[in-house]
Design a protein around this motif. Structure first.
Motif, PDB file in Angstrom:
ATOM      1  N   PHE A   1       1.080  -1.429  -0.001  1.00  0.00           N
ATOM      2  CA  PHE A   1      -0.415   0.085   0.066  1.00  0.00           C
ATOM      3  C   PHE A   1       1.561   1.877   0.275  1.00  0.00           C
ATOM      4  CE2 PHE A   1      -3.745  -2.569   1.372  1.00  0.00           C
ATOM      5  CZ  PHE A   1      -4.393  -2.539   0.617  1.00  0.00           C
ATOM      6  N   THR A   2       1.689   1.376   1.153  1.00  0.00           N
ATOM      7  CA  THR A   2       3.014   2.096   1.067  1.00  0.00           C
ATOM      8  C   THR A   2       3.285   2.610  -0.515  1.00  0.00           C
ATOM      9  OG1 THR A   2       3.163   2.189   3.131  1.00  0.00           O
ATOM     10  CG2 THR A   2       5.244   3.561   1.904  1.00  0.00           C
ATOM     11  N   ASP A   3       3.600   1.170  -1.301  1.00  0.00           N
ATOM     12  CA  ASP A   3       4.156   1.700  -2.450  1.00  0.00           C
ATOM     13  C   ASP A   3       3.143   2.347  -3.744  1.00  0.00           C
ATOM     14  OD1 ASP A   3       6.331   0.633  -2.113  1.00  0.00           O
ATOM     15  OD2 ASP A   3       5.698  -1.250  -3.365  1.00  0.00           O
ATOM     16  N   MET A   4       1.705   1.681  -3.238  1.00  0.00           N
ATOM     17  CA  MET A   4       0.785   2.401  -4.229  1.00  0.00           C
ATOM     18  C   MET A   4       0.274   3.980  -3.864  1.00  0.00           C
ATOM     19  SD  MET A   4      -2.144  -0.157  -4.114  1.00  0.00           S
ATOM     20  CE  MET A   4      -3.208  -0.124  -5.292  1.00  0.00           C
ATOM     21  N   LEU A   5       0.984   4.350  -2.533  1.00  0.00           N
ATOM     22  CA  LEU A   5       0.496   6.172  -1.883  1.00  0.00           C
ATOM     23  C   LEU A   5       1.150   6.661  -2.349  1.00  0.00           C
ATOM     24  CD1 LEU A   5      -1.645   5.198   1.157  1.00  0.00           C
ATOM     25  CD2 LEU A   5      -1.944   5.695  -0.061  1.00  0.00           C
ATOM     26  N   LEU A   6       2.303   6.013  -2.714  1.00  0.00           N
ATOM     27  CA  LEU A   6       3.783   6.921  -2.548  1.00  0.00           C
ATOM     28  C   LEU A   6       4.622   6.964  -4.561  1.00  0.00           C
ATOM     29  CD1 LEU A   6       5.839   6.753   0.181  1.00  0.00           C
ATOM     30  CD2 LEU A   6       3.777   8.206  -0.323  1.00  0.00           C
ATOM     31  N   GLU A   7       5.627   5.341  -4.078  1.00  0.00           N
ATOM     32  CA  GLU A   7       6.311   5.168  -5.410  1.00  0.00           C
ATOM     33  C   GLU A   7       6.727   3.966  -5.124  1.00  0.00           C
ATOM     34  OE1 GLU A   7       7.854   7.912  -4.227  1.00  0.00           O
ATOM     35  OE2 GLU A   7       8.298   7.017  -2.651  1.00  0.00           O
ATOM     36  N   ASN A   8       6.892   2.904  -6.059  1.00  0.00           N
ATOM     37  CA  ASN A   8       6.959   1.280  -5.202  1.00  0.00           C
ATOM     38  C   ASN A   8       9.012   1.819  -5.733  1.00  0.00           C
ATOM     39  OD1 ASN A   8       8.918  -1.268  -6.057  1.00  0.00           O
ATOM     40  ND2 ASN A   8       6.362  -1.964  -6.747  1.00  0.00           N
ATOM     41  N   LYS A   9       8.825   1.164  -4.669  1.00  0.00           N
ATOM     42  CA  LYS A   9      10.760   1.352  -3.693  1.00  0.00           C
ATOM     43  C   LYS A   9      11.530   0.604  -3.895  1.00  0.00           C
ATOM     44  CE  LYS A   9      12.537   0.883   0.508  1.00  0.00           C
ATOM     45  NZ  LYS A   9      12.693   0.533   2.378  1.00  0.00           N
ATOM     46  N   LYS A  10      10.929  -0.393  -5.361  1.00  0.00           N
ATOM     47  CA  LYS A  10      12.096  -0.912  -6.015  1.00  0.00           C
ATOM     48  C   LYS A  10      12.353  -0.817  -7.715  1.00  0.00           C
ATOM     49  CE  LYS A  10      11.921  -5.015  -3.572  1.00  0.00           C
ATOM     50  NZ  LYS A  10      11.641  -6.698  -3.051  1.00  0.00           N
ATOM     51  N   THR A  11      10.654  -0.612  -8.107  1.00  0.00           N
ATOM     52  CA  THR A  11      10.887  -0.375  -9.325  1.00  0.00           C
ATOM     53  C   THR A  11      10.582   0.990  -9.748  1.00  0.00           C
ATOM     54  OG1 THR A  11       8.219  -0.058 -10.025  1.00  0.00           O
ATOM     55  CG2 THR A  11       9.588  -2.641 -10.067  1.00  0.00           C
ATOM     56  N   GLY A  12      10.458   1.768  -8.870  1.00  0.00           N
ATOM     57  CA  GLY A  12      10.023   3.120  -9.144  1.00  0.00           C
ATOM     58  C   GLY A  12       8.728   3.666  -9.553  1.00  0.00           C
ATOM     59  N   GLU A  13       7.805   2.559 -10.043  1.00  0.00           N
ATOM     60  CA  GLU A  13       6.435   3.230 -10.463  1.00  0.00           C
ATOM     61  C   GLU A  13       5.525   4.412  -9.804  1.00  0.00           C
ATOM     62  OE1 GLU A  13       2.808   0.694 -12.146  1.00  0.00           O
ATOM     63  OE2 GLU A  13       4.187  -0.489 -10.972  1.00  0.00           O
TER      64      GLU A  13
ATOM     65  N   VAL B   1       0.178   7.416  -6.084  1.00  0.00           N
ATOM     66  CA  VAL B   1      -0.906   8.311  -6.200  1.00  0.00           C
ATOM     67  C   VAL B   1       0.301   9.933  -6.121  1.00  0.00           C
ATOM     68  CG1 VAL B   1      -2.448   9.610  -4.972  1.00  0.00           C
ATOM     69  CG2 VAL B   1      -2.436   7.332  -4.953  1.00  0.00           C
ATOM     70  N   TYR B   2       1.151   9.878  -4.595  1.00  0.00           N
ATOM     71  CA  TYR B   2       1.691  10.946  -4.856  1.00  0.00           C
ATOM     72  C   TYR B   2       2.799  11.505  -5.742  1.00  0.00           C
ATOM     73  CZ  TYR B   2       6.233  14.158  -3.269  1.00  0.00           C
ATOM     74  OH  TYR B   2       7.111  14.776  -3.500  1.00  0.00           O
ATOM     75  N   GLN B   3       3.617  10.780  -6.866  1.00  0.00           N
ATOM     76  CA  GLN B   3       4.372  10.811  -8.022  1.00  0.00           C
ATOM     77  C   GLN B   3       3.630  11.807  -8.838  1.00  0.00           C
ATOM     78  OE1 GLN B   3       7.524  11.525  -8.185  1.00  0.00           O
ATOM     79  NE2 GLN B   3       8.636   9.988  -6.618  1.00  0.00           N
ATOM     80  N   LEU B   4       2.382  11.113  -8.999  1.00  0.00           N
ATOM     81  CA  LEU B   4       1.332  11.348 -10.156  1.00  0.00           C
ATOM     82  C   LEU B   4       1.260  12.716  -9.778  1.00  0.00           C
ATOM     83  CD1 LEU B   4      -0.614   8.176 -10.542  1.00  0.00           C
ATOM     84  CD2 LEU B   4       1.080   9.327 -12.674  1.00  0.00           C
ATOM     85  N   TYR B   5       0.784  13.230  -9.047  1.00  0.00           N
ATOM     86  CA  TYR B   5       0.031  14.232  -7.927  1.00  0.00           C
ATOM     87  C   TYR B   5       1.259  15.156  -8.434  1.00  0.00           C
ATOM     88  CZ  TYR B   5      -1.899  17.674  -5.330  1.00  0.00           C
ATOM     89  OH  TYR B   5      -2.778  19.310  -4.278  1.00  0.00           O
ATOM     90  N   ALA B   6       2.512  15.023  -7.922  1.00  0.00           N
ATOM     91  CA  ALA B   6       3.556  16.248  -7.525  1.00  0.00           C
ATOM     92  C   ALA B   6       3.975  16.582  -9.093  1.00  0.00           C
ATOM     93  CB  ALA B   6       4.800  15.003  -7.126  1.00  0.00           C
ATOM     94  N   GLY B   7       3.326  15.203 -10.223  1.00  0.00           N
ATOM     95  CA  GLY B   7       4.564  15.668 -12.070  1.00  0.00           C
ATOM     96  C   GLY B   7       2.905  15.695 -12.667  1.00  0.00           C
ATOM     97  N   SER B   8       1.849  15.896 -12.245  1.00  0.00           N
ATOM     98  CA  SER B   8       0.280  16.274 -12.516  1.00  0.00           C
ATOM     99  C   SER B   8       0.367  17.785 -12.803  1.00  0.00           C
ATOM    100  CB  SER B   8      -0.144  15.047 -12.805  1.00  0.00           C
ATOM    101  OG  SER B   8      -1.366  14.949 -13.286  1.00  0.00           O
ATOM    102  N   GLU B   9      -0.467  17.925 -14.045  1.00  0.00           N
ATOM    103  CA  GLU B   9      -1.461  19.509 -13.893  1.00  0.00           C
ATOM    104  C   GLU B   9      -2.973  19.653 -13.853  1.00  0.00           C
ATOM    105  OE1 GLU B   9      -0.120  21.583 -17.933  1.00  0.00           O
ATOM    106  OE2 GLU B   9       2.186  21.403 -16.741  1.00  0.00           O
ATOM    107  N   THR B  10      -2.963  18.189 -14.267  1.00  0.00           N
ATOM    108  CA  THR B  10      -4.438  17.407 -13.668  1.00  0.00           C
ATOM    109  C   THR B  10      -5.100  16.719 -12.617  1.00  0.00           C
ATOM    110  OG1 THR B  10      -4.842  15.635 -15.184  1.00  0.00           O
ATOM    111  CG2 THR B  10      -4.699  17.601 -16.145  1.00  0.00           C
ATOM    112  N   ASP B  11      -5.928  16.832 -12.624  1.00  0.00           N
ATOM    113  CA  ASP B  11      -6.842  15.466 -10.910  1.00  0.00           C
ATOM    114  C   ASP B  11      -6.571  13.911 -11.348  1.00  0.00           C
ATOM    115  OD1 ASP B  11      -8.147  15.904 -12.007  1.00  0.00           O
ATOM    116  OD2 ASP B  11     -10.153  17.175 -10.294  1.00  0.00           O
ATOM    117  N   TRP B  12      -6.844  13.635 -12.761  1.00  0.00           N
ATOM    118  CA  TRP B  12      -7.011  12.147 -13.398  1.00  0.00           C
ATOM    119  C   TRP B  12      -6.885  11.535 -13.142  1.00  0.00           C
ATOM    120  CZ3 TRP B  12     -12.291  12.302 -14.444  1.00  0.00           C
ATOM    121  CH2 TRP B  12     -12.646  13.750 -14.923  1.00  0.00           C
ATOM    122  N   ALA B  13      -4.925  11.744 -13.658  1.00  0.00           N
ATOM    123  CA  ALA B  13      -3.861  10.804 -12.997  1.00  0.00           C
ATOM    124  C   ALA B  13      -4.200  10.607 -11.354  1.00  0.00           C
ATOM    125  CB  ALA B  13      -3.383  10.792 -13.573  1.00  0.00           C
TER     126      ALA B  13
END
Length: 499
Positions: free
Chosen positions: A59-71, A74-86
């Protein structure tokens, strides 16, 4: 930072313990319930314990980013997105998965409705907050970058609040007087220090009669994630133990703290350590094999609280105790471990000869790019750092060192680092024996170190020799199986001649 001074946040029984359960173990709900939380414990035995829990695995990987793969999560998408869709879609997926986990755990029990309502309230409250922040930052006076760390912490807290609340519901269904000790600061109007947050939440909890289930994340003015990264839950665990003056701190993992990686040396060859020191815990952290976050260990050590590493799936096994009261006469090698992929950064500069502080430029570059040194060596004109970091960071370091020291020659290559560790390895001839073992197996040394504290030996070898070196040293120094070739290699010249 965090004070190590002893305080008491609640009147507690002198025999209470504080437990930490990691995410992988938390995902094994029945095993945790049967082996740790309840099992065959009687009414009184259920209490005088505090549990600090991580999020269910993944769950922490889903909420932030995958610790191993970097995928991106939510956080990474929010930090890098100009819309709220992703990021919004990603947050919805988290909600759906949490509710699916709830259904697996509770089935058609009445607690399912409470669990799902809790998830809904946290997820939608977070979504609303992030949308408002996004709208606010659409005005030029407000910059999203200034708020991202707070966003990261807010998202991370959801996972641990979910698992802690579920655990409380499960325990209450079994008749245990469990309490949800929410340290996440959800909808709290005022900021607080970590100590203040813990003191406030635990002030009304009677540990002798209630079983607190605390979130591994604690919202505080220090910003746990900015200081400790994703190791914050162990810092929370440690601080609770120190503030409540616990008799013992216990971390439940899905494996024993063992003498080597069983995937390398074999399941039958490894053995639980049993007893060791906080010095050893620090050395393991340096090798990337954390028994506990070093800052968390520091607090326990300063408060003289022993740490036990227990196996979730072997509840009857005593595990391994870490403290500073081990037998000084018990000299033995406890663990053989290391870093399978590291980099050598060698800086040759004749202008450094006899110059005080000749290493400062190199250290400043490594610090800037957050590249940790595992070990190093130097002579009159050469400083070599053995570091563990992605190749991209290494290249940046090399480029900047060359820019700042144009007269220097900088070389780098891939290596592996193998370490022999023990609370006390001050044995005559141990270093020679270890070198002999490696030589007998045809492993060429790039560098070696025997620090004066006598807690570890370090050997730098070719990257391809990592597993081979681990097996050889574990066989010779832990299992006690010496080959004749190794004994001959470590013998004195006259002994070798006689042989």
């Amino acid at each position: 930072m965090l004070s190590a001074q002893k305080k008491t946040v609640a009147k507690t029984d002198a025999g209470h313990s504080v437990h930490k359960i990691g995410g992988t173990s938390m995902s094994q709900v029945n095993a945790v319930m049967d082996n740790i939380l309840v099992g065959n414990l009687s009414d009184e035995e259920l209490y005088n314990r505090v549990f600090v829990v991580s999020a269910y695995g993944g769950f922490t990987d889903m909420l932030l980013e995958n610790k191993k793969t970097g995928e991106a999560g939510v956080y990474q998408l929010y930090a890098g997105s100009e819309t709220d869709w992703a990021w919004g879609d990603s947050l919805t997926k988290v909600s759906e998965k949490m509710c699916a986990i709830n259904e697996e755990i509770f089935g058609d029990a009445p607690e399912l409705k409470l669990a799902n309502a809790f998830v809904q309230e946290r997820i939608e409250g977070t979504r609303s907050c992030l949308m408002d922040l996004h709208r606010l930052c659409s005005f030029g006076h407000f910059k999203l970058e200034k708020h991202l760390l707070t966003v990261r912490e807010m998202l991370s807290a959801i996972g641990e609040s979910h698992s802690a609340h579920n655990t409380m519901l499960l325990l209450r269904a079994k008749g245990v007087n469990a309490v949800f000790a929410d340290l996440s600061g959800w909808r709290e109007p005022e900021a607080s220090t970590l100590d203040g947050r813990i003191e406030k939440v635990f002030s009304d909890i009677d540990i002798a009669k209630q079983l607190p289930i605390a979130t591994g994340y604690a919202q505080c003015s220090e910003g746990l994630m900015s200081i400790y990264g994703r190791g914050y839950s162990e810092v929370t665990f440690s601080r609770i133990a120190c503030l409540t003056q616990a008799r013992e701190a216990i971390i439940h993992k899905e494996f024993h703290l063992s003498s080597a990686d069983p995937r390398i040396v074999g399941e039958d060859a490894v053995r639980p350590i049993g007893r060791t020191s906080y010095d050893v815990a620090d050395q393991l952290s340096n090798m990337g094999m954390e028994a506990i976050h070093p800052r968390a260990a520091k607090g326990l050590r300063q408060n003289d609280i022993p740490l036990r590493i227990a196996n979730t799936f072997e509840p009857e096994h005593p595990g391994t105790v870490i403290d500073d009261h081990w037998d000084p006469d018990d000299s033995r090698v406890e663990i053989v471990t290391g870093v399978p992929t590291a980099f050598e950064i060698e800086v040759f500069n004749q202008d450094m000869v006899g110059v005080a502080g000749g290493e400062e430029t190199i250290l400043s570059v490594l610090k800037r790019f957050k590249v940790p040194t595992v070990t190093k060596n130097l002579n009159a004109n050469t400083i070599t750092h053995y570091v563990s970091a992605p190749l991209k960071q290494i290249r940046r370091c090399v480029d900047e060192i060359e820019e700042k020291q144009p007269e220097a020659s900088v070389k780098t290559r891939k290596v592996a680092i193998v370490s022999v560790i023990g609370a006390n390895i001050d044995q005559p001839g141990l270093f020679a024996r270890a070198v002999g073992i490696l030589d007998a197996d045809g492993i060429e040394l790039v560098a070696s170190h025997y620090p004066s504290r006598r807690v570890d030996l370090q050997f730098v070898v070719a990257e391809g020799d990592f597993n081979k070196a681990i097996k050889a040293l574990h066989r010779g120094l832990v299992e006690g199986k010496h080959s004749k070739a190794a004994d001959k290699s470590a013998a004195k010249p006259e002994e070798r001649a006689a042989a």
